[in-house]
Design an enzyme around this catalytic site. Structure first.
Site, short mmCIF file in Angstrom:
data_model
loop_
_atom_site.label_atom_id
_atom_site.label_comp_id
_atom_site.label_asym_id
_atom_site.label_seq_id
_atom_site.Cartn_x
_atom_site.Cartn_y
_atom_site.Cartn_z
N HIS A 1 8.89 -0.61 -5.09
CA HIS A 1 7.59 0.01 -5.43
C HIS A 1 7.21 -0.32 -6.88
O HIS A 1 6.94 0.58 -7.68
CB HIS A 1 7.61 1.52 -5.19
CG HIS A 1 6.22 2.11 -5.04
ND1 HIS A 1 5.95 3.20 -4.25
CD2 HIS A 1 5.03 1.74 -5.58
CE1 HIS A 1 4.66 3.48 -4.31
NE2 HIS A 1 4.08 2.60 -5.12
N ALA B 1 2.88 -3.02 -9.15
CA ALA B 1 1.85 -2.83 -10.17
C ALA B 1 2.45 -2.68 -11.57
O ALA B 1 1.72 -2.40 -12.52
CB ALA B 1 1.00 -1.60 -9.82
N ALA C 1 0.84 -1.21 0.00
CA ALA C 1 0.00 0.00 0.00
C ALA C 1 0.87 1.26 0.00
O ALA C 1 1.26 1.75 -1.07
CB ALA C 1 -0.96 -0.03 1.18
N ARG C 2 1.20 1.78 1.17
CA ARG C 2 2.10 2.91 1.31
C ARG C 2 2.93 2.71 2.57
O ARG C 2 2.42 2.21 3.58
CB ARG C 2 1.32 4.23 1.43
CG ARG C 2 0.78 4.80 0.13
CD ARG C 2 1.88 5.29 -0.82
NE ARG C 2 1.34 5.80 -2.08
CZ ARG C 2 1.13 5.08 -3.17
NH1 ARG C 2 1.41 3.78 -3.17
NH2 ARG C 2 0.64 5.62 -4.26
N GLU D 1 11.50 6.38 0.18
CA GLU D 1 11.79 5.70 -1.09
C GLU D 1 12.68 6.60 -1.95
O GLU D 1 12.43 7.80 -2.01
CB GLU D 1 10.48 5.39 -1.82
CG GLU D 1 9.65 4.36 -1.07
CD GLU D 1 8.33 4.02 -1.76
OE1 GLU D 1 8.15 4.36 -2.95
OE2 GLU D 1 7.48 3.42 -1.10
P1 NDP Z 1 -9.46 1.60 -3.60
O1 NDP Z 1 -9.98 2.95 -3.35
O2 NDP Z 1 -10.04 0.77 -4.71
O3 NDP Z 1 -9.57 0.70 -2.30
C1 NDP Z 1 -9.24 1.12 -1.01
C2 NDP Z 1 -10.07 0.33 -0.03
O4 NDP Z 1 -9.58 0.59 1.28
C3 NDP Z 1 -11.51 0.74 -0.07
O5 NDP Z 1 -12.24 -0.27 -0.72
C4 NDP Z 1 -11.91 0.94 1.38
O6 NDP Z 1 -12.93 0.01 1.69
C5 NDP Z 1 -10.67 0.58 2.18
N1 NDP Z 1 -10.43 1.58 3.23
C6 NDP Z 1 -10.32 2.92 3.10
N2 NDP Z 1 -10.07 3.51 4.28
C7 NDP Z 1 -10.04 2.50 5.19
C8 NDP Z 1 -9.84 2.45 6.61
N3 NDP Z 1 -9.64 3.56 7.33
N4 NDP Z 1 -9.84 1.25 7.20
C9 NDP Z 1 -10.05 0.11 6.49
N5 NDP Z 1 -10.26 0.10 5.16
C10 NDP Z 1 -10.25 1.28 4.53
O7 NDP Z 1 -7.90 1.77 -3.82
P2 NDP Z 1 -6.90 0.73 -4.53
O8 NDP Z 1 -7.19 -0.63 -4.06
O9 NDP Z 1 -6.84 1.00 -5.99
O10 NDP Z 1 -5.50 1.21 -3.93
C11 NDP Z 1 -5.29 1.21 -2.53
C12 NDP Z 1 -3.96 1.86 -2.21
O11 NDP Z 1 -2.91 1.00 -2.60
C13 NDP Z 1 -3.69 3.16 -2.97
O12 NDP Z 1 -4.26 4.25 -2.27
C14 NDP Z 1 -2.20 3.20 -3.04
O13 NDP Z 1 -1.69 3.90 -1.92
C15 NDP Z 1 -1.77 1.75 -2.98
N6 NDP Z 1 -1.28 1.25 -4.27
C16 NDP Z 1 0.00 0.75 -4.34
C17 NDP Z 1 0.50 0.26 -5.52
C18 NDP Z 1 1.88 -0.27 -5.61
O14 NDP Z 1 2.50 -0.18 -6.66
N7 NDP Z 1 2.42 -0.87 -4.58
C19 NDP Z 1 -0.32 0.26 -6.77
C20 NDP Z 1 -1.66 0.77 -6.58
C21 NDP Z 1 -2.10 1.24 -5.36
P3 NDP Z 1 -14.28 0.53 2.41
O15 NDP Z 1 -14.73 1.75 1.63
O16 NDP Z 1 -15.18 -0.62 2.32
O17 NDP Z 1 -13.85 0.86 3.80
#
Ligand code: NDP
Length: 307
Positions: A273, A276, A224-225, A254
């Protein structure tokens, strides 16, 4: 105003050549060109990886990443600048990367590759290797990434437990918990996988008490981050043997500094990183941009809008 000049900012170079995206979008009825920082001023809209202050002057910014934590969201909203992100395209890529980490740990591939680079013929101990069916992965964050991870792991026989803000079920997951109950599913999982966006609610979500709650033979994965995890607490847990290992694609700083102890730990897989990365990234991001250029010119709402 009507969208007439779309810039592809040079910072996308970190993921693909900017000229490839400009070429992919060249059939649109707008002027598309690659722009440096100074060139942003001439654009109505800009596709970019990084934030620049000059972006406050455009109508619409498209982020090539799903995570928009590097953008000043409130200030953009105040200035009336629209921001769209690239969520929706990383499910399969990140899902396969995470499956790769889990397969490496289970089949001891990281260890054997490390030995092979030193020309050492070294097999795992008799009780080290295992197979994935019957193991459980707790996936924290159930959006594009989380569902993609659950989908690929499910096909490998891994039981998947999701964690989101509510406990509403999703078809990709065998079970669902709300974030308030996080310690319950992470206490039993073989793998804990972080796929939440970085927000004020998730900053430091995984710290000493979460690593304490996890099994000492469990693996931790962060795609994630970096700032969702207290990196010092993770290193302490790994060095103390309170976790079996970790696979990390993202870090507090990073590139990961050369002095980080994470490089040296045998049961830690470090990737730059790149979870994806795919040669299809230009086409995947380009599809979202194309859709939004068409919507903008028809005066419709943008898709993937975050501000
Ligand atoms: P989405 O918006 O599709 O999904 C994020 C999910 O996180 C939502 O479905 C939400 O579910 C849940 N969420 C949000 N806030 C909370 C919280 N406080 N507690 C628990 N669950 C929470 O984003 P993506 O899946 O596309 O991407 C997620 C993150 O991954 C990005 O923001 C980015 O930082 C990272 N990323 C990293 C990549 C890499 O190369 N390593 C590539 C792409 C993304 P709900 O609404 O049901 O709570």
């Amino acid at each position: 105003g009507k969208l007439e000049r779309l810039g592809v900012q040079e910072s996308v170079e970190a993921i693909f050549p900017p000229s490839e995206l400009a070429a992919f979008l060249s059939d649109l009825p707008v002027d598309v060109s690659v722009v440096d920082e100074a060139g942003i001023a001439d654009c109505d809209a800009v596709v970019t990886r990084n934030h620049f202050d000059a972006l406050f002057e455009v109508d619409w910014i498209h982020s090539t990443q799903a995570g928009v934590d590097r953008f000043p969201l409130e200030a953009l909203a105040e200035e009336g600048v629209a921001l769209t992100n690239s969520t929706g395209i990383h499910g399969r890529t990140v899902g396969e990367t995470v499956a790769g980490y889990l397969l490496a740990f289970a089949r001891r591939l990281h260890d054997q590759i490390a030995s092979a680079t030193e020309r050492r013929w070294e097999r795992p101990a008799w009780d080290e290797a295992f197979t994935l069916p019957g193991t459980t992965a707790c996936v924290v964050g159930t959006g594009t990434l989380g569902r993609g991870v659950a989908d690929v792991l499910g096909s490998l026989g891994v039981e998947t437990v999701g964690v989101r803000r509510s406990d509403d079920p999703l078809p990709e997951f065998d079970e669902m918990y709300a974030i308030e109950a996080l310690h319950e599913p992470i206490a039993t999982a073989d793998f804990v996988i972080v796929t939440v966006p970085l927000t004020e609610a998730t900053r430091g979500l995984f710290a000493a008490s979460e690593f304490d709650a996890m099994r000492s033979d469990a693996y931790f994965v962060n795609v994630a981050r970096g700032a969702v995890v207290d990196e010092r607490a993770l290193i302490d847990a790994l060095e103390a043997g309170d976790l079996a290992g970790a696979a990390l694609d993202v870090f507090e700083t990073e590139p990961l500094p050369e002095t980080s102890p994470l490089w040296e730990l045998d049961e830690v897989i470090v990737t730059p990183h790149a979870a994806a990365y795919t040669r299809d990234y230009v086409r995947d991001v380009g599809g979202i941009v194309r859709e939004n250029v068409e919507r903008s010119r028809r005066g419709e709402d943008l898709t993937n809008r975050v501000v």
